[in-house]
Design an enzyme around this catalytic site. Structure first.
Site, PDB file in Angstrom:
ATOM      1  N   ASP A  42     -10.701  -2.760  -7.920  1.00  0.00           N
ATOM      2  CA  ASP A  42     -10.047  -4.016  -8.348  1.00  0.00           C
ATOM      3  C   ASP A  42     -10.975  -5.222  -8.379  1.00  0.00           C
ATOM      4  O   ASP A  42     -10.511  -6.344  -8.525  1.00  0.00           O
ATOM      5  CB  ASP A  42      -8.838  -4.311  -7.462  1.00  0.00           C
ATOM      6  CG  ASP A  42      -9.199  -5.074  -6.201  1.00  0.00           C
ATOM      7  OD1 ASP A  42     -10.256  -4.794  -5.624  1.00  0.00           O
ATOM      8  OD2 ASP A  42      -8.420  -5.956  -5.818  1.00  0.00           O
ATOM      9  N   GLU A  43     -12.275  -4.996  -8.260  1.00  0.00           N
ATOM     10  CA  GLU A  43     -13.181  -6.128  -8.085  1.00  0.00           C
ATOM     11  C   GLU A  43     -14.454  -5.917  -8.902  1.00  0.00           C
ATOM     12  O   GLU A  43     -14.993  -4.819  -8.917  1.00  0.00           O
ATOM     13  CB  GLU A  43     -13.557  -6.144  -6.597  1.00  0.00           C
ATOM     14  CG  GLU A  43     -13.900  -7.453  -6.013  1.00  0.00           C
ATOM     15  CD  GLU A  43     -14.300  -7.253  -4.548  1.00  0.00           C
ATOM     16  OE1 GLU A  43     -15.285  -7.837  -4.155  1.00  0.00           O
ATOM     17  OE2 GLU A  43     -13.620  -6.490  -3.829  1.00  0.00           O
ATOM     18  N   ASP A  98     -11.106 -10.490  -8.831  1.00  0.00           N
ATOM     19  CA  ASP A  98     -10.503  -9.653  -7.792  1.00  0.00           C
ATOM     20  C   ASP A  98      -8.989  -9.667  -7.998  1.00  0.00           C
ATOM     21  O   ASP A  98      -8.362 -10.721  -7.976  1.00  0.00           O
ATOM     22  CB  ASP A  98     -10.877 -10.247  -6.428  1.00  0.00           C
ATOM     23  CG  ASP A  98     -10.425  -9.379  -5.262  1.00  0.00           C
ATOM     24  OD1 ASP A  98     -11.051  -9.455  -4.200  1.00  0.00           O
ATOM     25  OD2 ASP A  98      -9.430  -8.644  -5.406  1.00  0.00           O
TER      26      ASP A  98
HETATM   27  N1  DCP Z   1      -7.870  -1.142   0.278  1.00  0.00           N
HETATM   28  C1  DCP Z   1      -7.661  -0.147   1.214  1.00  0.00           C
HETATM   29  N2  DCP Z   1      -8.009  -0.331   2.523  1.00  0.00           N
HETATM   30  C2  DCP Z   1      -8.583  -1.494   2.922  1.00  0.00           C
HETATM   31  C3  DCP Z   1      -8.812  -2.519   1.990  1.00  0.00           C
HETATM   32  C4  DCP Z   1      -8.434  -2.314   0.664  1.00  0.00           C
HETATM   33  O1  DCP Z   1      -7.151   0.920   0.858  1.00  0.00           O
HETATM   34  N3  DCP Z   1      -8.918  -1.655   4.210  1.00  0.00           N
HETATM   35  C5  DCP Z   1      -7.452  -0.917  -1.123  1.00  0.00           C
HETATM   36  C6  DCP Z   1      -6.064  -1.441  -1.361  1.00  0.00           C
HETATM   37  C7  DCP Z   1      -6.260  -2.718  -2.109  1.00  0.00           C
HETATM   38  C8  DCP Z   1      -7.554  -2.478  -2.864  1.00  0.00           C
HETATM   39  O2  DCP Z   1      -8.314  -1.593  -2.038  1.00  0.00           O
HETATM   40  O3  DCP Z   1      -5.175  -2.989  -2.986  1.00  0.00           O
HETATM   41  C9  DCP Z   1      -8.315  -3.761  -3.149  1.00  0.00           C
HETATM   42  O4  DCP Z   1      -8.733  -4.382  -1.948  1.00  0.00           O
HETATM   43  P1  DCP Z   1      -8.766  -5.949  -1.730  1.00  0.00           P
HETATM   44  O5  DCP Z   1      -9.539  -6.191  -0.497  1.00  0.00           O
HETATM   45  O6  DCP Z   1      -9.175  -6.640  -2.990  1.00  0.00           O
HETATM   46  O7  DCP Z   1      -7.250  -6.320  -1.376  1.00  0.00           O
HETATM   47  P2  DCP Z   1      -6.022  -6.551  -2.333  1.00  0.00           P
HETATM   48  O8  DCP Z   1      -6.416  -6.512  -3.776  1.00  0.00           O
HETATM   49  O9  DCP Z   1      -4.963  -5.568  -1.949  1.00  0.00           O
HETATM   50  O10 DCP Z   1      -5.516  -7.984  -1.908  1.00  0.00           O
HETATM   51  P3  DCP Z   1      -6.139  -9.419  -2.280  1.00  0.00           P
HETATM   52  O11 DCP Z   1      -5.074 -10.110  -3.057  1.00  0.00           O
HETATM   53  O12 DCP Z   1      -6.396 -10.071  -0.978  1.00  0.00           O
HETATM   54  O13 DCP Z   1      -7.394  -9.157  -3.066  1.00  0.00           O
HETATM   55 MG    MG Z   2      -8.038  -7.598  -4.477  1.00  0.00          MG
END
Ligand code: DCP
Ligand code: MG
Length: 355
Positions: free
Chosen positions: A107-108, A12
């Site tokens: 991203d996952e 992730d």
């Molecule tokens: N995303 C979004 N709205 C949300 C959750 C996520 O648009 N409610 C998008 C933005 C994030 C991406 O999806 O960058 C990936 O989600 P993640 O939950 O993996 O969150 P992040 O990668 O941003 O942060 P982390 O470091 O906690 O994984």
């Molecule tokens: Mg993420």
């Protein structure tokens, strides 16, 4: 193959959209940065970097609220094309290690590296190497979890975030899961965790004290899964060719919604979130719409019809029908769409929309 012999990596990326922005604009790196909608047009935060998280800013929060918590926050609009490009390059790195890759979002992903020869067969070293390549070739950081199944790998990838990894070895599973707070289990949200706390259940170890029948009675169909997860068991395969069949969002309410009017009041926000989810999925064509209601006694119903727009009037009808089936307060609402397969004529056959 016995489940304990598998090697699953869950990867992730860290604050993914924000990381791509910080990579491309160095001035963004040390200031609180969010990617999201404008506070003037009732926008929400998609994600934010770690400096912004220290102020309490997080995904799905309104941009207006984020600026109250962190007045100096810089909010920039998303640029999905660049995020998709980074994502597909990361995907190609994974394929150097295994062809058993299951992407969950941009991203996952889960990787099944069982039996792979790289890094002398060590999944831990493979995860290190993959993360190092993501850093050097893509310019962002990612975190990883390594374990014998998907559930544990996913929990582990969150453990040493950002830019870290955690391994759970077969012999460590029992003790690890016994101490795991229930809120860390994917599928147990804040409200369910609170509900469990009131029952005296704080960790997965506490959950094990309940019999299968008690779990089923209290948590409905999810009870069976809780029985397995609380013992660290998860037989799901990394599925390589899973075709996404639906997109949905749902919300469990801290206080049950007493009547239909209260349910309908929640509809605009749910539809707005669904719209956002669809945009992130690249605006796929859909052919069916649905509403799910879970009632105070944990029974649930789903109402579906053919449809290819997020027209609120249609969702109002679905919710009316669903509410009438239960006739009691509602603890959870969901809205979703069924996707049309590219090569499939539009038919009204049934697919489970909410898993
Ligand atoms: N995303 C979004 N709205 C949300 C959750 C996520 O648009 N409610 C998008 C933005 C994030 C991406 O999806 O960058 C990936 O989600 P993640 O939950 O993996 O969150 P992040 O990668 O941003 O942060 P982390 O470091 O906690 O994984
Ligand atoms: Mg993420």
């Amino acid at each position: 193959m016995p489940a304990a012999d598998r090697k699953i990596i869950h990867i992730d990326c860290d604050c993914f959209y924000a990381s791509v922005e910080m990579r491309d604009t160095p001035a963004y790196r040390d200031i609180p940065l969010a990617v999201g909608g404008s506070p003037d047009s009732r926008g929400v935060i998609a994600t934010c970097n770690y400096p912004a998280r220290r102020f309490g800013v997080h995904s799905a929060m309104s941009s207006r609220r984020a600026l109250v918590l962190c007045p100096q926050l810089l909010i920039i609009p998303p640029d999905m094309a660049r995020y998709r490009e980074a994502s597909s390059r990361i995907m190609r790195i994974y394929l150097d290690y295994t062809d058993r890759v299951e992407p969950l979002s941009l991203d996952e992903a889960y990787l099944d590296v069982t039996g792979q020869p790289h890094c002398r067969g060590s999944a831990t070293l493979m995860a290190e190497e993959i993360r190092s390549r993501i850093r050097h070739e893509i310019g962002i950081t990612a975190s990883a979890g390594i374990a014998p199944n998907k559930f544990l790998a996913k929990v582990a990838s969150d453990w040493n975030k950002p830019d870290g990894q955690k391994v759970i070895l077969p012999l460590e599973i029992d003790a690890f899961v016994a101490a795991l707070p229930v809120g860390k289990v994917p599928g147990i949200g804040k409200v369910t965790a609170e509900h469990m706390k009131r029952m005296g259940i704080v960790t997965c170890g506490d959950l094990r004290a309940l019999t299968r029948v008690e779990l089923l009675r209290t948590f409905g169909r999810f009870g069976e899964r809780l029985y397995q997860l609380s013992r660290g068991e998860d037989e799901r395969e990394v599925s390589v060719d899973r075709v996404r069949k639906s997109v949905s969002v749902e919300e469990t309410y801290a206080v049950d919604l007493p009547d239909l009017t209260a349910c309908l009041r929640e509809l605009p926000e749910l539809l707005q979130r669904l719209q956002g989810r669809l945009e992130r999925a690249g605006n796929p064509v859909f052919r069916g719409i649905a509403c799910k209601l879970k009632f105070a006694d944990f029974s649930q119903t789903t109402v579906e019809q053919i449809g290819n727009t997020l027209d609120a009037d249609h969702f109002i009808q679905l919710m009316q029908t669903g509410f009438a089936r239960g006739g009691q307060p509602v603890r959870l609402l969901g809205v979703g769409v069924k996707l049309a397969a590219a090569d499939e004529p539009v038919r009204a056959e049934q697919l489970p929309l909410f898993e």
